[in-house]
Structure formats: structure tokens, C-alpha cells
Write a protein that holds these residues in place. Structure first.
Motif, mmCIF file in Angstrom:
data_model
loop_
_atom_site.group_PDB
_atom_site.id
_atom_site.type_symbol
_atom_site.label_atom_id
_atom_site.label_comp_id
_atom_site.label_asym_id
_atom_site.label_seq_id
_atom_site.Cartn_x
_atom_site.Cartn_y
_atom_site.Cartn_z
ATOM 1 N N ALA A 284 3.642 -14.820 -59.514
ATOM 2 C CA ALA A 284 2.862 -14.541 -60.581
ATOM 3 C C ALA A 284 1.295 -14.589 -60.111
ATOM 4 O O ALA A 284 0.483 -13.599 -60.208
ATOM 5 N N ASP A 285 0.872 -15.733 -59.836
ATOM 6 C CA ASP A 285 -0.451 -15.938 -59.411
ATOM 7 C C ASP A 285 -1.096 -15.156 -58.116
ATOM 8 O O ASP A 285 -2.180 -14.662 -58.438
ATOM 9 N N ALA A 286 -0.192 -15.020 -57.272
ATOM 10 C CA ALA A 286 -0.569 -14.474 -56.015
ATOM 11 C C ALA A 286 -0.783 -13.076 -56.232
ATOM 12 O O ALA A 286 -1.467 -12.400 -55.505
ATOM 13 N N LEU A 287 -0.091 -12.374 -57.162
ATOM 14 C CA LEU A 287 -0.115 -10.912 -57.315
ATOM 15 C C LEU A 287 -1.463 -10.589 -58.258
ATOM 16 O O LEU A 287 -1.725 -9.572 -58.452
ATOM 17 N N ASN A 288 -1.958 -11.426 -58.871
ATOM 18 C CA ASN A 288 -3.372 -11.302 -59.469
ATOM 19 C C ASN A 288 -4.424 -10.787 -58.420
ATOM 20 O O ASN A 288 -4.337 -11.165 -57.245
ATOM 21 N N ASN A 289 -5.116 -9.802 -59.115
ATOM 22 C CA ASN A 289 -6.199 -9.135 -58.074
ATOM 23 C C ASN A 289 -5.546 -8.220 -57.224
ATOM 24 O O ASN A 289 -6.013 -7.929 -56.085
ATOM 25 N N THR A 290 -4.128 -7.663 -57.603
ATOM 26 C CA THR A 290 -3.572 -6.588 -56.629
ATOM 27 C C THR A 290 -3.532 -5.329 -57.568
ATOM 28 O O THR A 290 -3.268 -5.465 -58.855
ATOM 29 N N TYR A 291 -3.324 -4.163 -56.964
ATOM 30 C CA TYR A 291 -3.161 -2.967 -57.545
ATOM 31 C C TYR A 291 -2.073 -2.305 -56.799
ATOM 32 O O TYR A 291 -1.855 -2.268 -55.920
ATOM 33 N N ILE A 292 -1.414 -1.426 -57.730
ATOM 34 C CA ILE A 292 -0.467 -0.632 -57.426
ATOM 35 C C ILE A 292 -0.794 0.891 -57.868
ATOM 36 O O ILE A 292 -0.943 1.157 -58.841
ATOM 37 N N ILE A 293 -0.408 1.890 -57.079
ATOM 38 C CA ILE A 293 -0.512 3.465 -57.546
ATOM 39 C C ILE A 293 0.866 3.484 -57.977
ATOM 40 O O ILE A 293 1.760 3.382 -57.218
ATOM 41 N N ASN A 294 1.178 4.322 -59.252
ATOM 42 C CA ASN A 294 2.341 4.466 -59.751
ATOM 43 C C ASN A 294 2.298 5.946 -60.487
ATOM 44 O O ASN A 294 1.208 6.599 -60.616
ATOM 45 N N HIS A 295 3.460 6.014 -60.940
ATOM 46 C CA HIS A 295 3.682 7.386 -61.455
ATOM 47 C C HIS A 295 3.630 7.478 -62.908
ATOM 48 O O HIS A 295 3.642 8.287 -63.503
ATOM 49 N N TYR A 296 3.968 6.236 -63.600
ATOM 50 C CA TYR A 296 4.132 6.039 -64.984
ATOM 51 C C TYR A 296 3.637 4.647 -65.470
ATOM 52 O O TYR A 296 3.645 3.660 -64.536
ATOM 53 N N SER A 297 3.183 4.396 -66.518
ATOM 54 C CA SER A 297 2.757 3.099 -67.289
ATOM 55 C C SER A 297 3.387 3.338 -68.690
ATOM 56 O O SER A 297 2.782 4.188 -69.393
ATOM 57 N N ALA A 298 4.154 2.266 -69.379
ATOM 58 C CA ALA A 298 4.312 2.403 -70.724
ATOM 59 C C ALA A 298 2.983 2.526 -71.782
ATOM 60 O O ALA A 298 3.046 2.634 -72.729
ATOM 61 N N GLU A 299 2.061 1.726 -71.024
ATOM 62 C CA GLU A 299 0.611 1.505 -71.754
ATOM 63 C C GLU A 299 -0.129 2.776 -71.387
ATOM 64 O O GLU A 299 -1.312 3.048 -72.245
ATOM 65 N N ASP A 300 0.320 3.805 -70.796
ATOM 66 C CA ASP A 300 -0.603 5.265 -70.778
ATOM 67 C C ASP A 300 -0.697 5.749 -72.120
ATOM 68 O O ASP A 300 0.237 6.103 -72.935
ATOM 69 N N PRO A 301 -1.914 5.945 -72.491
ATOM 70 C CA PRO A 301 -2.212 6.352 -73.969
ATOM 71 C C PRO A 301 -1.915 7.732 -74.310
ATOM 72 O O PRO A 301 -2.014 8.159 -75.474
ATOM 73 N N GLU A 302 -1.758 8.631 -73.151
ATOM 74 C CA GLU A 302 -1.647 10.019 -73.033
ATOM 75 C C GLU A 302 -0.150 10.239 -73.103
ATOM 76 O O GLU A 302 0.910 9.892 -72.584
ATOM 77 N N GLY A 303 0.355 11.496 -73.842
ATOM 78 C CA GLY A 303 1.653 12.204 -73.435
ATOM 79 C C GLY A 303 2.547 11.455 -73.985
ATOM 80 O O GLY A 303 2.721 10.789 -75.353
ATOM 81 N N LYS A 304 3.782 11.336 -73.390
ATOM 82 C CA LYS A 304 5.144 11.145 -73.712
ATOM 83 C C LYS A 304 5.283 9.644 -73.324
ATOM 84 O O LYS A 304 6.722 8.985 -73.575
ATOM 85 N N ALA A 305 4.610 8.639 -72.649
ATOM 86 C CA ALA A 305 4.847 7.574 -72.114
ATOM 87 C C ALA A 305 5.221 6.666 -72.919
ATOM 88 O O ALA A 305 6.419 5.895 -72.963
ATOM 89 N N LYS A 306 4.679 6.457 -74.102
ATOM 90 C CA LYS A 306 4.983 5.455 -75.256
ATOM 91 C C LYS A 306 6.109 5.701 -75.881
ATOM 92 O O LYS A 306 7.024 4.865 -76.150
ATOM 93 N N GLU A 307 6.531 7.075 -76.281
ATOM 94 C CA GLU A 307 7.762 7.367 -76.839
ATOM 95 C C GLU A 307 9.072 7.140 -76.183
ATOM 96 O O GLU A 307 10.135 6.491 -76.653
ATOM 97 N N PHE A 308 8.990 7.312 -74.780
ATOM 98 C CA PHE A 308 10.033 7.185 -73.767
ATOM 99 C C PHE A 308 10.107 5.613 -73.574
ATOM 100 O O PHE A 308 11.286 4.933 -73.557
ATOM 101 N N ALA A 309 9.022 4.652 -73.665
ATOM 102 C CA ALA A 309 9.107 3.285 -73.363
ATOM 103 C C ALA A 309 9.995 2.887 -74.900
ATOM 104 O O ALA A 309 10.708 1.899 -74.379
ATOM 105 N N ASP A 310 9.562 3.180 -75.925
ATOM 106 C CA ASP A 310 10.283 2.740 -77.112
ATOM 107 C C ASP A 310 11.896 3.058 -76.920
ATOM 108 O O ASP A 310 12.744 2.298 -77.289
ATOM 109 N N LYS A 311 12.126 4.181 -76.604
ATOM 110 C CA LYS A 311 13.616 4.649 -76.404
ATOM 111 C C LYS A 311 14.098 4.028 -75.162
ATOM 112 O O LYS A 311 15.511 3.443 -75.384
ATOM 113 N N PHE A 312 13.615 3.685 -74.131
ATOM 114 C CA PHE A 312 13.980 2.922 -73.076
ATOM 115 C C PHE A 312 14.512 1.568 -73.537
ATOM 116 O O PHE A 312 15.573 0.969 -73.253
ATOM 117 N N GLU A 313 13.403 0.865 -74.067
ATOM 118 C CA GLU A 313 13.560 -0.515 -74.424
ATOM 119 C C GLU A 313 14.771 -0.732 -75.589
ATOM 120 O O GLU A 313 15.378 -1.893 -75.436
#
Length: 396
Positions: A284-313
Motif C-alpha cells: 500500500a505504501d509503495a502505491l501512494n502517488n500512483t495513478y490509474i486510468i480506469n473505466h469506473y469509480s464507485a466514488e464517481d458523483p455522476e450517473g449510475k456509479a453509486k447505485e451500482f456500487a450499492d447493489k454490487f456490495e
């Protein structure tokens, strides 16, 4: 209960001689569902990496696929018909992926195939899909070659839910130059991977176009475990940023060893980094200050991201990653196309997929261009103490 199947083509019957069919059956393992045909069920194939070096990707996509199908079937199915999943493990191998596609189309008679997770294992199915008129959708195969052949022609039956590699390279270059403000960068890419090489080429072109300088270009090969000598050369070039396109198995070790050698500048990769295993490998420490391009984040404030995250969890007891989301979205992309096609016919569904415009999915609004490439946004995540944290969203 019965099964509606897509008519089989001459290709499958001619191609699958008895000896090859026996080999295919042995290679593909168990599937779900029977072979009855009285018209009450639609069969969809899943040709995924469920074992082997990139099993994390395929297994994650399968979770999303199964959640989506559970919802769809509980809501009455597609056009009143329940959807049956026939899943096959391609073992992270292109030849196995081809054999699995032949089995799914010839023996199981699926209406469409979801998968594979990686570009190479998807390309291995493209000819089978075309010759059997079976729509093929990869949730995460990002190489342009999935949908566009080397001669520039579009692979008519091949589609993807994810954005493509050149877009990821451009996003990384612009993020480094404009958001992080770096002027020099190194690139460390998997020399045996078309995925990594394509990302690297796109990053270099766009970073230099933004006024940046590439001070080191190095390569590694999949399955390598000791990267210290090459990382030492990169460190000597004194870059302000290192772009590392590749898959999580090697990247995790690269990040760990880079930090041990004193490389403390920002590191960045693309969707190939997205696996819980990378935290185990890098720390975990080594990964600090690293970035990743991705398709999705459960924290995305827009669209259906949060609703999906809740159902998946609720179903799986964990937050979803992007491969979970892409698997889920691929099912709904296919459902939308089947319903718009108006008939259970591969050609009609293919045409409906090609005309998709503005479909709202968990990973963003989805439109298909003339090359069967999605026009959609990318998400940038930052690792903070081993956890992916939403940073920003980049529109095409």
C-alpha cells in the motif's frame, strides 16, 4: 423450458471436425445450461479468463455479468424470455479462447458472446464470430485491433464496452503535462504486449506534443520478476514522472522495486493495473502517488456509479472494480441491442449494437462510432494507502 438459439453456419460445421471438437470439449470444461429448444430461454455465452495469468479480470467481469443477468431475469428477462448464461474458461490463452468460441457457437448455439477480458483473447474469436454471425462484445479489450483489422476494415460482429488504448495514452499524457505539470517522463512498457506497446506509443506522441520530453524508454517482458537493473537506468535519467503500461502481475513488482530504489516521482498506468492483487504485490505504501486510468469509480458523483456500487456490495460483500462494472454494462448493452433489433438474429443484433447512441450505463454514456469504438469518458483514480480514490473524469 426451452432455448432459442441462433442458426448455425456452415463454417462451424466444417471447421469442427470430430477430433477438434473432442479437443475443444476437453479444453473448455463445464458450462451452465442445457440444450433444449422450445423457445422460452435466450442463451448468452461468456468466454472469459477464469484461470491463468489474468484470471482476476475475467473473474471480476463474470461477477458483474451474473449480477446483471440476475436483475434482468428477476424483472422478466429480455422480451419476456429468461436469459441463460453459458460460461467457458479460456484459461487466459488465445487458442483456448478460439476453441471456446467454436464450442459456444456450434455446440451451445448462443445468441451472442461476452468476452474475452483481454484484447488478444478477443481477437482470437473474431473470425468465428464473423463466420457464425454471432455478435461478440469484449467488456475490456482495449486494443483497436479488436474491432478494426490490420487492413483498416471494421470487424463487423466485434464490439467493446471499454474505451480504446490510444485514448488511454492520450489521457495519461495530458494528465501528466497539464494536471501534474511535469516536463520530463520515462516510459517502461511490456515489450511482448500489444496493449502496452500501443499505450506507450500514444503516451509518447501526446506527451511530446504537449511540450514534454521523454528522457528514458525501457521495456520488460511478461513473467519477469526482477526489474531493478532497468529501474536503476530509469532513475539515472531523473524523470519527473514514469508511465508504466502493463498488467498488474508485473506492475505490482515494478512499483515495489521502484520505490525501494528511491524512485519517488508519480507513477501512472492504465486499466491493466486494476486488480486487488496489485496492492498485495506492491504494498500500500509503495502505491501512494500512483495513478490509474480506469473505466469506473464507485466514488464517481455522476450517473449510475453509486447505485451500482450499492447493489454490487449487497450481493458480493465488497465494492466493485472497473471490470465488475464493465461486465455488468456489457450485459445491459447487449440487452438494449436485442430489444431494439426486434428479432433474435445475430445480424439484426449486430446492426443494433452498431447504432447505439447515448445509452446510459454505469461506466458512462455509451455511443458507438464507425469503427465500433465507444465514445465515452475515462476516470482517473489515485492510490491512497492501497485504496483507489476518485481523482477526476476526462471526457473524449
Amino acid at each position: 423450458m426451452g432455448v432459442i438459439v441462433l442458426k448455425k453456419s456452415k463454417f462451424a460445421s466444417l471447421f469442427v471436425a470430430s477430433s477438434l471438437l473432442l479437443a475443444t470439449l476437453a479444453a473448455c470444461g463445464d458450462t451452465e445450461g442445457g440444450s433444449s429448444a422450445d423457445g422460452d430461454t435466450i442463451k448468452i455465452g461468456a468466454n472469459l479468463e477464469l484461470s491463468g495469468p489474468v484470471a482476476s479480470y475475467g473473474s471480476s467481469e463474470l461477477e458483474g455479468i451474473e449480477l446483471a443477468l440476475e436483475e434482468i431475469n428477476a424483472d422478466g428477462g429480455i422480451d419476456g424470455k429468461q436469459v441463460e448464461l453459458v460460461k467457458v474458461d479460456n484459461k487466459s490463452d488465445a487458442a483456448e479462447a478460439t476453441n471456446a468460441a467454436i464450442k459456444l457457437t456450434d455446440q451451445d448455439g448462443v445468441l451472442a458472446i461476452i468476452g474475452a477480458a483481454t484484447s488478444g483473447n478477443t481477437v482470437a474469436q473474431v473470425q468465428v464470430a464473423a463466420d457464425t454471425q454471432t455478435p461478440l462484445i469484449t467488456p475490456s479489450g482495449t486494443s483497436p485491433t479488436v474491432t478494426v483489422a490490420e487492413n483498416g476494415s471494421v470487424n463487423e460482429y466485434a464490439f467493446r464496452t471499454s474505451f480504446i488504448d490510444p485514448f488511454q495514452g492520450t489521457v495519461a499524457a495530458n494528465f501528466a503535462a497539464n494536471e501534474l505539470g511535469v516536463k520530463t517522463a520515462a516510459v517502461y512498457a511490456d515489450n511482448a504486449s500489444d496493449y502496452a506497446k500501443g499505450l506507450a506509443a500514444s503516451f509518447i506522441e501526446d506527451f511530446e506534443a504537449a511540450g514534454g520530453t521523454i528522457v528514458a524508454q525501457e521495456s520488460y517482458v511478461a513473467k519477469d520478476t526482477d526489474f531493478r537493473s532497468t529501474l536503476t537506468r530509469i532513475n539515472s535519467a531523473n524523470p519527473e514522472f514514469v508511465f508504466i503500461p502493463g498488467y498488474y502481475e508485473e506492475v505490482g513488482l515494478i512499483v515495489k522495486q521502484a520505490r525501494e530504489l528511491g524512485i519517488d516521482v508519480p507513477l501512472m498506468g492504465a486499466d491493466g493495473w486494476d486488480s486487488p492483487t496489485i496492492v498485495d504485490l506492491a504494498g500500500a505504501d509503495a502505491l501512494n502517488n500512483t495513478y490509474i486510468i480506469n473505466h469506473y469509480s464507485a466514488e464517481d458523483p455522476e450517473g449510475k456509479a453509486k447505485e451500482f456500487a450499492d447493489k454490487f456490495e449487497e450481493k458480493y460483500g465488497k465494492l466493485p472494480n472497473s471490470f465488475n462494472a464493465l461486465g455488468y454494462d456489457t450485459v445491459y448493452l447487449l440487452k438494449d441491442a436485442i430489444e431494439r433489433a426486434g428479432e433474435l438474429d445475430g445480424e439484426a443484433i449486430k446492426d443494433a449494437l452498431a447504432s447505439t447512441d447515448g445509452l446510459e450505463l454505469v461506466t458512462g454514456a455509451y455511443t458507438v462510432d464507425e469503427n465500433h469504438h465507444p465514445v465515452k469518458s475515462a476516470t482517473i483514480l489515485e492510490f491512497v494507502d492501497g485504496v483507489q480514490v476518485f481523482n477526476t473524469k476526462v471526457n473524449p
